[in-house]
Design a protein around this motif. Structure first.
Motif, mmCIF file in Angstrom:
data_model
loop_
_atom_site.group_PDB
_atom_site.id
_atom_site.type_symbol
_atom_site.label_atom_id
_atom_site.label_comp_id
_atom_site.label_asym_id
_atom_site.label_seq_id
_atom_site.Cartn_x
_atom_site.Cartn_y
_atom_site.Cartn_z
ATOM 1 N N GLU A 257 0.805 -1.215 0.000
ATOM 2 C CA GLU A 257 0.000 0.000 0.000
ATOM 3 C C GLU A 257 0.845 1.274 0.000
ATOM 4 O OE1 GLU A 257 -3.580 2.127 2.568
ATOM 5 O OE2 GLU A 257 -2.082 0.884 3.563
ATOM 6 N N VAL A 258 1.937 1.275 0.793
ATOM 7 C CA VAL A 258 2.749 2.493 0.911
ATOM 8 C C VAL A 258 3.285 2.926 -0.451
ATOM 9 C CG1 VAL A 258 4.814 3.508 1.928
ATOM 10 C CG2 VAL A 258 3.366 2.030 3.308
ATOM 11 N N THR A 259 3.833 1.981 -1.207
ATOM 12 C CA THR A 259 4.381 2.341 -2.518
ATOM 13 C C THR A 259 3.284 2.747 -3.487
ATOM 14 O OG1 THR A 259 4.355 -0.002 -3.155
ATOM 15 C CG2 THR A 259 6.412 0.877 -2.271
ATOM 16 N N GLN A 260 2.072 2.249 -3.280
ATOM 17 C CA GLN A 260 0.956 2.623 -4.151
ATOM 18 C C GLN A 260 0.482 4.046 -3.881
ATOM 19 O OE1 GLN A 260 -1.804 -0.644 -3.408
ATOM 20 N NE2 GLN A 260 -1.553 -1.317 -5.527
ATOM 21 N N ILE A 261 0.374 4.406 -2.588
ATOM 22 C CA ILE A 261 -0.186 5.728 -2.259
ATOM 23 C C ILE A 261 0.866 6.829 -2.266
ATOM 24 C CG2 ILE A 261 -2.011 4.696 -0.851
ATOM 25 C CD1 ILE A 261 -0.462 5.725 1.647
#
Length: 701
Positions: free
Chosen positions: A3-7
């Motif tokens: 999620e972190v790399t996506q957001i």
């Protein structure tokens, strides 16, 4: 993908987004402006504006704003919608190149220090393409500079960008004198600001008039437990605080802010967030956003984030450590010692430039962190003293000492060190303990400027530091460019710098009283308060420095002097007025009520039993009555001092007014607080009019 790399950066019109949405040639031209400083083509601006608008609308944005940093110390924004009317009573969403590049907010109500009169309202904002646009609360925010109709900077970003250009130009001059730097075209300073803050429950905050109006407690007796046990620092993070941090990180990451480290700080309820370093103007923008999001996120969790430098007496205040370094566009950190004689020489030269800059412009560095709030921290055995010095650590200091004396360094050196010839002895960058008492500490490949206040913008400190170092690099380049024997002249230049400026190097305990005496012997400045420090900004050497590099004009410097003096006086005045209101409406009535209860109890005891012992009530009544009398007297005195201060404010001498507030009003405030805090310690909890320090510092369960 996690999620972190996506957001991360999803709400930022960054390089990746631009590359995917802009025509190849437009993207190429824009990157030349961003990376090389080339003038922006208006046709490019039109294409960028349209792509930016489409991207923002797709993400739900309906408005845009030129987001800027006026001399208030916070950010400013005026929102305009994208709508344009068309036939048939309809609208379309439009955003022109002109709207992207330039705005025209009313400049009359922002601090200008005399540059603009109220009736001279026109001011301009200009797009800073080096700082990416972003979406915040459904609005496209475009980072901009802010200037007056006549061209003077009315913000903090413009001088910062100017100072970055200045240090880049002078650093490149120096670097091109060393082999291996032919590809270097620019140099950027980088910063990682560590942000300290307090979190308290909103329910207790709402009952403290002083916190609401001033951001700090003006009254408050010490709680039974503070930071004595040293159990909060790096301790387990409470679930409620952890939830806040999780949400904060998420919002910061969406804006491309490199939030990295979080932990409990020394004082109860105190915490810290540290980002990965970034280019200085980006770091400045990101820190402003970080402070804003801290407050918003805390509110969502039923808490209040306090960013004041000293919200509570008796425990540590909050600072902002400015981790500063300087790197080339080819990726070389210029404060990182090299492995060859030439790279060592280059490192030593840049190190000496910083040492010389800090020594010659120690007054400016002190001014850059001067504020009413920060005056509570500096020199209070919790933060660096008001005296500027540099910590290099024992090994690096010994190396400089060996160079100065022309003697071998360490057991492995057989000959004296020669700059540009001898390889620096290997030394572990982490072998020397961090000196938390030093205001300006070398920590391996960067300097940690530890004096900044938690509530302040990092812009001013970095403007002053960048410009001062640019001046020293300029002087070095002037000498070295004419050198026939480069290594010989380089050695002599470094040797001369060490000898003339070693007084600024201090590796000892900055909290110790003996350092104050030692610093005085060395001829170092000790500017204990903001009013003492500010006048030095108009010293001739400082005006010449900033005018030489076009960072500030004399008019702009004078305006900053006036604004900071006025701001200091206004803050102390607001604090004094708040104290008067709390003393008159809350503390004195509470004292009178308690005295009345004691008197009634004594009377009741005597009426029921003439032999009953009422010594406790009698003694307490004497103490309460005596303290009430002192509080009333000190309240009257503070009120009279505020009246006198207002009279001085009517004069044209803002410095005189600031000194009066410091020497008279602030002193009267401290006297009133001392008496009121003593009364709090003997007053029943149910009668004291506002939450105690224990209630505040331990409110977040």
């Amino acid at each position: 993908m996690d999620e972190v790399t996506q957001i991360f950066g999803e709400n930022v019109f960054n390089e990746t987004v631009m590359k995917s949405r802009l025509p190849k040639e437009t993207f190429k031209q824009l990157m030349k402006t961003i990376e090389g400083g080339e003038k922006l083509n208006p046709e490019v601006a039109v294409v960028v504006a349209n792509a930016m608008k489409d991207w923002a609308v797709e993400k739900g944005a309906t408005h845009f704003t030129h987001w800027f940093q006026p001399l208030t110390g916070i950010t400013a924004e005026k929102h305009d919608s994208f709508i344009q009317p068309i036939e048939g009573g309809k609208v379309i969403m439009e955003f022109s190149g002109k709207e992207l590049v330039q705005g025209e907010p009313d400049a009359s109500s922002f601090p200008s220090g005399g540059i603009r009169a109220t009736f001279e309202a026109r001011g301009y904002t200009a797009w800073d393409p080096t700082s990416y646009a972003f979406i915040k609360d459904g609005t496209l925010c475009i980072p901009t500079a802010f200037c007056s109709y006549t061209g003077e900077a009315l913000d903090k970003k413009t001088p910062l960008l100017r100072s970055m250009q200045a240090i880049s130009k002078q650093a490149v001059r120096v670097l091109h004198l060393f082999d291996g730097n032919e590809d270097v075209t620019s140099v950027k300073t980088t910063v990682g600001p560590e942000q300290e803050y307090f979190l308290i429950d909103k329910s207790v905050y709402d009952k403290r008039e002083d916190l609401i109006y001033t951001g700090r407690t003006l009254f408050g007796a010490k709680a039974p437990k503070g930071q004595e046990l040293e159990d909060h620092y790096f301790g387990m993070i409470k679930p409620r605080v952890q939830a806040f941090m999780k949400d904060l990180n998420r919002e910061l990451w969406k804006l491309g802010i490199l939030a990295k480290t979080e932990h409990n700080e020394v004082a109860p309820a105190q915490h810290e967030l540290a980002p990965i370093f970034s280019t200085t103007n980006l770091a400045c923008d990101h820190n402003q956003l970080t402070m804003e999001l801290m407050k918003k996120t805390a509110a969502k969790h039923g808490m209040v984030c306090l960013l004041h430098e000293k919200p509570f007496a008796g425990v540590n205040g909050s600072g902002k450590h400015n981790n500063w370094s300087i790197s080339t566009d080819t990726g070389k950190n210029l404060l990182d010692p090299g492995a060859t004689p030439e790279s060592n020489a280059q490192f030593l030269l840049f190190l000496c430039a910083v040492i010389k800059a800090v020594d010659e412009y120690q007054d400016l560095l002190r001014i850059s962190v001067a504020s009413a709030g920060n005056d509570h921290r500096l020199g209070a055995n919790e933060a660096p003293p008001a005296i500027i010095s540099i910590f290099l650590g024992d090994e690096l200091s010994s190396i400089l000492d060996s160079i100065e004396k022309g003697v071998p360094y360490g057991k492995h050196e057989k000959e004296k060190m020669k700059i540009g010839v001898t390889v620096l002895p290997e030394f572990n960058k982490d072998t020397t303990d961090r000196n938390r008492t030093s205001p300006f500490a070398f920590t391996g490949n960067k300097f940690e400027f530890r004096m900044l206040g938690s509530n302040e913008s990092i812009a001013c400190a970095n403007v002053f530091l960048n410009t001062a170092v640019a001046e020293e690099l300029s002087q070095f380049a002037d000498v070295l460019e004419k050198a026939e024997d480069f290594n010989g002249v380089l050695h002599d230049l470094i040797l001369k710098t060490i000898k003339e400026h070693k007084r600024i190097i201090f590796n000892g305990n900055g909290y110790d009283d003996s350092w104050v005496k030692e610093a005085e012997k060395r001829g170092l400045l000790n500017l204990r308060s903001t009013p003492e420090a500010l006048p030095h900004i108009l010293d001739e050497k400082n005006i010449k420095l900033f005018e030489k590099f076009g960072v500030y004009s004399k008019v702009e410097l004078t305006s900053r002097f006036e604004i900071h003096n006025e701001n200091y006086s206004k803050i102390i005045n607001i604090e004094a007025e708040t104290m008067l209101e709390m003393a008159k409406k809350d503390i004195l009535p509470a004292a009178s009520k308690y005295a009345n209860k004691l008197a009634e109890t004594i009377g009741l005891k005597k009426s029921v039993c003439s032999e009953c012992d009422a010594s406790y009530e009698s003694e307490m009544l004497k103490k309460v009555s005596a303290l009430t009398s002192v509080i009333y007297s000190k309240t009257e005195n503070l009120e009279s001092q505020v009246v006198e201060a207002r009279k001085t404010a009517d004069s044209s001498d803002s410095s005189k007014t600031a000194f009066f507030y410091r020497e008279h009003v602030f002193a009267a405030m401290n006297e009133l607080r001392t008496a009121a805090d003593e009364l709090e310690t003997i007053t029943p909890k149910e009668l004291w009019p506002f939450p105690s320090y224990g209630d505040l510092l331990f409110s977040v369960k």
